[in-house]
Design a protein around this motif. Structure first.
Motif, PDB file in Angstrom:
ATOM      1  N   ILE A 161      27.176  56.318  43.759  1.00 51.73           N
ATOM      2  CA  ILE A 161      25.996  57.042  43.289  1.00 51.73           C
ATOM      3  C   ILE A 161      26.320  58.521  43.150  1.00 51.73           C
ATOM      4  O   ILE A 161      26.898  59.121  44.063  1.00 51.73           O
ATOM      5  CB  ILE A 161      24.823  56.892  44.286  1.00 51.73           C
ATOM      6  CG1 ILE A 161      24.420  55.422  44.453  1.00 51.73           C
ATOM      7  CG2 ILE A 161      23.623  57.726  43.850  1.00 51.73           C
ATOM      8  CD1 ILE A 161      23.452  55.194  45.617  1.00 51.73           C
ATOM      9  N   ALA A 162      25.936  59.103  42.020  1.00 50.27           N
ATOM     10  CA  ALA A 162      25.956  60.555  41.863  1.00 50.27           C
ATOM     11  C   ALA A 162      24.514  61.033  42.005  1.00 50.27           C
ATOM     12  O   ALA A 162      23.641  60.640  41.224  1.00 50.27           O
ATOM     13  CB  ALA A 162      26.512  60.958  40.503  1.00 50.27           C
ATOM     14  N   LEU A 163      24.261  61.847  43.013  1.00 51.69           N
ATOM     15  CA  LEU A 163      22.908  62.289  43.330  1.00 51.69           C
ATOM     16  C   LEU A 163      22.750  63.766  43.025  1.00 51.69           C
ATOM     17  O   LEU A 163      23.495  64.599  43.546  1.00 51.69           O
ATOM     18  CB  LEU A 163      22.620  62.024  44.811  1.00 51.69           C
ATOM     19  CG  LEU A 163      21.347  62.645  45.391  1.00 51.69           C
ATOM     20  CD1 LEU A 163      20.114  62.080  44.693  1.00 51.69           C
ATOM     21  CD2 LEU A 163      21.273  62.414  46.890  1.00 51.69           C
ATOM     22  N   TYR A 164      21.769  64.096  42.171  1.00 53.83           N
ATOM     23  CA  TYR A 164      21.481  65.481  41.805  1.00 53.83           C
ATOM     24  C   TYR A 164      20.036  65.808  42.172  1.00 53.83           C
ATOM     25  O   TYR A 164      19.103  65.203  41.636  1.00 53.83           O
ATOM     26  CB  TYR A 164      21.681  65.701  40.306  1.00 53.83           C
ATOM     27  CG  TYR A 164      23.092  65.487  39.842  1.00 53.83           C
ATOM     28  CD1 TYR A 164      24.006  66.534  39.794  1.00 53.83           C
ATOM     29  CD2 TYR A 164      23.526  64.218  39.461  1.00 53.83           C
ATOM     30  CE1 TYR A 164      25.315  66.326  39.373  1.00 53.83           C
ATOM     31  CE2 TYR A 164      24.828  63.996  39.044  1.00 53.83           C
ATOM     32  CZ  TYR A 164      25.721  65.058  39.007  1.00 53.83           C
ATOM     33  OH  TYR A 164      27.011  64.835  38.603  1.00 53.83           O
ATOM     34  N   VAL A 165      19.847  66.756  43.100  1.00 57.38           N
ATOM     35  CA  VAL A 165      18.505  67.265  43.389  1.00 57.38           C
ATOM     36  C   VAL A 165      18.380  68.609  42.681  1.00 57.38           C
ATOM     37  O   VAL A 165      19.342  69.375  42.628  1.00 57.38           O
ATOM     38  CB  VAL A 165      18.252  67.394  44.904  1.00 57.38           C
ATOM     39  CG1 VAL A 165      18.416  66.037  45.575  1.00 57.38           C
ATOM     40  CG2 VAL A 165      19.176  68.413  45.557  1.00 57.38           C
ATOM     41  N   ALA A 166      17.198  68.903  42.133  1.00 56.20           N
ATOM     42  CA  ALA A 166      17.145  70.041  41.213  1.00 56.20           C
ATOM     43  C   ALA A 166      15.799  70.738  41.169  1.00 56.20           C
ATOM     44  O   ALA A 166      14.759  70.196  41.551  1.00 56.20           O
ATOM     45  CB  ALA A 166      17.516  69.569  39.808  1.00 56.20           C
ATOM     46  N   ASN A 167      15.857  71.998  40.675  1.00 59.03           N
ATOM     47  CA  ASN A 167      14.729  72.738  40.122  1.00 59.03           C
ATOM     48  C   ASN A 167      15.144  73.039  38.680  1.00 59.03           C
ATOM     49  O   ASN A 167      15.635  74.123  38.373  1.00 59.03           O
ATOM     50  CB  ASN A 167      14.476  74.034  40.888  1.00 59.03           C
ATOM     51  CG  ASN A 167      13.611  73.870  42.123  1.00 59.03           C
ATOM     52  OD1 ASN A 167      12.875  74.764  42.507  1.00 59.03           O
ATOM     53  ND2 ASN A 167      13.711  72.719  42.769  1.00 59.03           N
ATOM     54  N   ILE A 192      21.304  59.538  39.952  1.00 64.99           N
ATOM     55  CA  ILE A 192      19.925  59.815  40.354  1.00 64.99           C
ATOM     56  C   ILE A 192      19.651  61.298  40.179  1.00 64.99           C
ATOM     57  O   ILE A 192      20.419  62.139  40.657  1.00 64.99           O
ATOM     58  CB  ILE A 192      19.698  59.429  41.821  1.00 64.99           C
ATOM     59  CG1 ILE A 192      19.969  57.931  42.044  1.00 64.99           C
ATOM     60  CG2 ILE A 192      18.275  59.771  42.259  1.00 64.99           C
ATOM     61  CD1 ILE A 192      19.972  57.528  43.501  1.00 64.99           C
ATOM     62  N   GLY A 193      18.569  61.621  39.489  1.00 62.35           N
ATOM     63  CA  GLY A 193      18.151  63.008  39.339  1.00 62.35           C
ATOM     64  C   GLY A 193      16.735  63.183  39.852  1.00 62.35           C
ATOM     65  O   GLY A 193      15.823  62.486  39.392  1.00 62.35           O
ATOM     66  N   VAL A 194      16.544  64.091  40.809  1.00 58.60           N
ATOM     67  CA  VAL A 194      15.213  64.340  41.373  1.00 58.60           C
ATOM     68  C   VAL A 194      14.844  65.794  41.091  1.00 58.60           C
ATOM     69  O   VAL A 194      15.474  66.723  41.606  1.00 58.60           O
ATOM     70  CB  VAL A 194      15.172  64.062  42.887  1.00 58.60           C
ATOM     71  CG1 VAL A 194      13.745  64.243  43.409  1.00 58.60           C
ATOM     72  CG2 VAL A 194      15.684  62.660  43.179  1.00 58.60           C
ATOM     73  N   ASN A 195      13.811  65.981  40.288  1.00 55.70           N
ATOM     74  CA  ASN A 195      13.396  67.315  39.867  1.00 55.70           C
ATOM     75  C   ASN A 195      11.965  67.574  40.336  1.00 55.70           C
ATOM     76  O   ASN A 195      11.211  66.645  40.625  1.00 55.70           O
ATOM     77  CB  ASN A 195      13.472  67.419  38.340  1.00 55.70           C
ATOM     78  CG  ASN A 195      13.389  68.840  37.823  1.00 55.70           C
ATOM     79  OD1 ASN A 195      13.721  69.795  38.533  1.00 55.70           O
ATOM     80  ND2 ASN A 195      12.951  68.998  36.585  1.00 55.70           N
ATOM     81  N   ARG A 196      11.598  68.831  40.405  1.00 56.14           N
ATOM     82  CA  ARG A 196      10.245  69.213  40.812  1.00 56.14           C
ATOM     83  C   ARG A 196       9.326  69.332  39.606  1.00 56.14           C
ATOM     84  O   ARG A 196       9.764  69.229  38.446  1.00 56.14           O
ATOM     85  CB  ARG A 196      10.269  70.548  41.561  1.00 56.14           C
ATOM     86  CG  ARG A 196      10.728  71.731  40.711  1.00 56.14           C
ATOM     87  CD  ARG A 196      10.280  73.064  41.271  1.00 56.14           C
ATOM     88  NE  ARG A 196       8.821  73.210  41.206  1.00 56.14           N
ATOM     89  CZ  ARG A 196       8.155  74.277  41.639  1.00 56.14           C
ATOM     90  NH1 ARG A 196       8.814  75.292  42.161  1.00 56.14           N
ATOM     91  NH2 ARG A 196       6.844  74.351  41.532  1.00 56.14           N
TER      92      ARG A 196
END
Length: 260
Positions: A161-167, A192-196
């Motif tokens: 898994i490549a996990l990217y948490v972001a603004n 996975i990309g998690v953005n606000r």
């Protein structure tokens, strides 16, 4: 080892520089997760928003946000991860923290700091790529701007898994969608990309687009709203193995030594 991983992405509206209110808001979202889960993922700087003036709000590894994450991990019997502002040895870090149900902490410091708004002038860049091993899954941890640099994300460690948490702001959301798909295809992994969402203290607007992409570059699950959301799905190890067996593209990857 688990052959499947249940995940929940929290697409939150981060309240500017208010740690307590952000924790309270995310807690309410987590309370809505009724089924058992293996991993809860929060956005970048989930407790403050993307702040370039960290002096008054930076936390320590024993601070309020970390303690809260440990409580969640224990109570829900799952891992929880997201990035926050950490002060350590008189340096500030944009640090992704991954906390297991046991309370064990692993972390990754953002390598590529966003010079466009001065992040690199305030924060200290990480230099170590982090592969987190959890329940038989290998998760490569990245933060926001890292997404633009495929060499740093290159799957030389056979991660799953490549996990990217972001603004990641609205004006550049097309790049977010395109690059997440590219990272999945080229690395034959789940991405996975998690953005606000919402508007921050600098009047920058965010519209989410949190999502999970499979090793073929197809979207498994994507938020369809530009407001707060919870995205839940299950990842299967067999899907990765099938793709890597049938399409041995990683066998032909370039060999290189990364230099900072």
């Amino acid at each position: 080892m688990q052959d499947k991983l249940k995940i929940n992405l929290i697409q939150s509206n981060t309240i500017w520089k208010d740690i307590s209110k952000n924790i309270q808001n995310i807690q309410q979202k987590i309370n809505q997760i009724s089924e058992e889960t293996d991993l809860i993922i929060l956005p970048e700087m989930f407790s403050t928003g993307f702040v370039i003036e960290p002096e008054e709000i930076a936390e320590t590894m024993n601070g309020k946000s970390i303690n809260w994450m440990q409580q969640i991990a224990c109570k829900k019997n799952c891992a929880i991860t997201g990035s926050l502002i950490i002060k350590e040895n008189n340096n500030y870090y944009n640090r992704l923290v991954f906390i297991e149900p046991s309370g064990k902490i692993k972390f990754y410091d953002k390598k590529h700091l966003f010079s466009h708004v001065g992040e690199r002038n305030i924060y200290t860049a990480g230099s170590i790529k982090k592969i987190i091993e959890y329940k038989g899954w290998r998760i490569a941890a990245f933060i926001c701007y890292d997404l633009r640099f495929p060499v740093w994300s290159r799957n030389t460690e056979n991660y799953d898994i490549a996990l990217y948490v972001a603004n990641w702001p609205k004006p550049r959301i097309n790049a977010w969608n395109s690059l997440l798909k590219a990272r999945a295809i080229e690395n034959i992994c789940y991405t996975i990309g998690v953005n606000r969402v919402g508007t921050d203290g600098n009047k920058m607007e965010y519209i989410g687009h949190s999502q999970i992409i499979n090793p073929q570059g197809n979207s498994i699950k994507k938020s369809t709203v530009t407001t707060e959301d919870i995205i839940s799905t299950t990842l299967y190890k067999a899907e990765i193995l099938t793709n890597r067996t049938n399409f041995k593209f990683l066998d032909d990857r370039d060999k290189f030594t990364f230099q900072n």
